[in-house]
Design a protein around this motif. Sequence first.
Motif, short mmCIF file in Angstrom:
data_model
loop_
_atom_site.label_atom_id
_atom_site.label_comp_id
_atom_site.label_asym_id
_atom_site.label_seq_id
_atom_site.Cartn_x
_atom_site.Cartn_y
_atom_site.Cartn_z
N UNK A 1 37.46 71.99 6.16
CA UNK A 1 37.54 73.20 5.35
C UNK A 1 37.84 72.82 3.92
N UNK A 2 37.41 73.65 3.01
CA UNK A 2 37.73 73.44 1.60
C UNK A 2 38.25 74.75 1.03
N UNK B 1 37.04 78.19 2.59
CA UNK B 1 35.62 78.04 2.92
C UNK B 1 35.54 77.38 4.29
N UNK B 2 35.06 78.12 5.28
CA UNK B 2 34.98 77.59 6.64
C UNK B 2 35.70 78.51 7.60
N UNK B 3 35.59 78.23 8.91
CA UNK B 3 36.30 79.01 9.92
C UNK B 3 36.87 78.07 10.96
N UNK B 4 37.40 78.63 12.02
CA UNK B 4 38.12 77.83 13.02
C UNK B 4 37.24 76.82 13.73
N UNK C 1 38.76 85.01 3.36
CA UNK C 1 40.18 84.76 3.56
C UNK C 1 40.72 83.96 2.37
N UNK C 2 41.92 84.34 1.92
CA UNK C 2 42.54 83.68 0.78
C UNK C 2 43.94 83.22 1.16
N UNK D 1 30.23 82.69 6.13
CA UNK D 1 30.45 82.26 4.74
C UNK D 1 29.62 83.05 3.74
N UNK D 2 28.83 83.99 4.21
CA UNK D 2 27.86 84.69 3.37
C UNK D 2 28.44 85.30 2.09
#
Length: 688
Positions: A415-416, A407-410, A337-338, A62-63
């Motif tokens: 997630x947001x 915002x977030x990963x698997x 990611x978008x 998330x950096x």
Amino acid sequence: MIIPAKNNPSLPVMIRVKGIESIVNWFEQHQRSLYAIGLSYLGNQRKIEELFYRAILQVHKELPRFKSSTSFEISVLSIFILICRELSLNKSIQASEVSDYHQEIFHALHPLKEKKREVLVLTYIKGLSKDETAQLLQVSAEQVKALIFSGLQSLRNGMGDGEHYHGCKEFQKLYVDYLERNMDRPRKIDFEIHIYHCQDCQEDLAALQEVMLGFNEAIAKFSVPPGFMENVKERIAERESLNQQKKNKRKRNGFIAAGIFALAFFAGLFTGAFSKLYYTWTEENQELRAFLQADVGERLNLEAESDGVKIKIKSAIADDVQTLIFYEIEDTNENNQYMINFDDGVFIEDERNIMNDHTSQRYYPPDFGSELNNEEKNTYHGKISLPPLKEDKSTIKLKINKVMKIVGDSSDSYKSIEPEEGEWNFEIPVTKQPSTEYALEEDIEIEGVPVRFDKLILAPTATILQYGLKTEQKKKRIDMINFKNMKINNKITEADLFGSSYVYTQPDFRWSNFQAHFEPLFEKETDEVKIQFHSVNLSIEELKTVELDTSKKYPQTFEYAGSTISIDKVEIGQPTRVVFSNHEIKNREYESLHFNIATEEENISMEGDYEGVIVDKNGKEYDMNKAPFIYEDIEQPRHFFTVQSFKIQGDNVVPKSLDIFGYNTTKYLDDIVEIETELIVKDKAGIR
């Protein structure tokens, strides 16, 4: 008190450049305060090692969204606290016994309610200001102050000798400001005069001060176990080594695939199988690949870029149901990611003239967990549904001025999305594909309720079953039918979990019409369809009024729908509270109740809170607040409410009765219905 080190303003940028090693170094510099936070949640070194390991990896992912030194530390702590909560629910690793007197206060924090514990941890262990704590926990500074006092009280009572304290309520809220020397002089003088004359407040304040001093003493003498950070570093290093090996393997596989593709290309020229082979090797999105292999739609590869975010429209598939847009978004600057949210920041020029506005847009949830969307940190593959075209051919002028950053990963349980503005414009040529409609004319009963099947639609983007539910039923009605699959021409299409919709045009008001969507089959003709059911959601009318007599002692019980329900609490106050429950799940008919709490006043405001469990086919229970699980993986789940608590706002509002109108329940089915089809012929205007 542990005071956090001041961050360098360019720290996020430096860490981004240097990678995960710099994040590990940052955690090592702050390990004392972070370990103490972990101890207050977990009480176990193995769990705290896992906490550091997960937090470092999550911060690394998330950096790029960290913008400044302040937001960097707050964001890191937000991730750290979230993982603390998750691990505190994991009972697979047993907590160790308290071995050090100075660690006792950290373990005493465990029983506190989450918000109380967190404000104490962030204020007295991490050393954040009340404003920073408020920002992190998304509450007001006043709420932080109130939670600090309440938390210290709970901590004092939990660690004390059972002695009770009775300080004056109007002065208790000033204790924390006084002990932290944050009072202005006039208020301080008034407070000290009262304390001098009030024995109860003296004892109350002294006990609270003792807890605060205990905090400071424990923190001052606290140290991280030797070798702790070395263990974390070793795990991170092992993971990075494995990742590098995977990358090297993917490169080798890429060279092998290129050679196979060359052979397949020449073979396809002679066998006629080139189209399927070509898309098998060149289109990584499996869903889009199926459309292209069936000769439905074509590749477009339209691109537009804004501030380093590149959107590619890969294909557009149109029929009478919808216009499906497949897209890919790449962040060319950072590892973000978008995704596109079709109802926020997406516009179609001259939409009313080129698209059918009598149909509602389909919703497709984001596919965060797909293998494709977890291959690259900076690329996301998605799709959006637009209304169907009016004409057979059109050019869609699509304007996008906002995308959503994920915002977030698997590995995240939550997630947001955060909106980011830009400008991306496309002109998309689209040709509408034909679809076939069949009349069904079949009436059946499910659980005694009439059900009518009206129409089957075979379209390139979806297989649709239209059905009706009789609305004249009063005692029992079906709210929704959940289908398992349909079989058409010996091909099975699974039901879309998010595909049911209400049909607003109702020719007969005795019936409510619905559409259930299934996966596309690319079939154009059929003479029979087999429909397999999964479950029905039922509403049962069963009236009962239970008087709420505030003069009685509670709990009180009553019988309803074959169950014993307990009214646990009826308390008049500001607000008034009513709590009722039923923890007996086995053989329980109802899942939730339809009810109202009648009062002596009208136009009241009521706030509800619910507890419940998910129960599978075999009776196994899943606590929604504790056990991590995937709902879709549970066999025949039913959601039972166990506790329902209500706050009635106002000044001593008196509840008169609990009026129950009925209840919800779920019935699982395994029935299969076979229906013959009759082709619906349309003219050019689309009229039967």
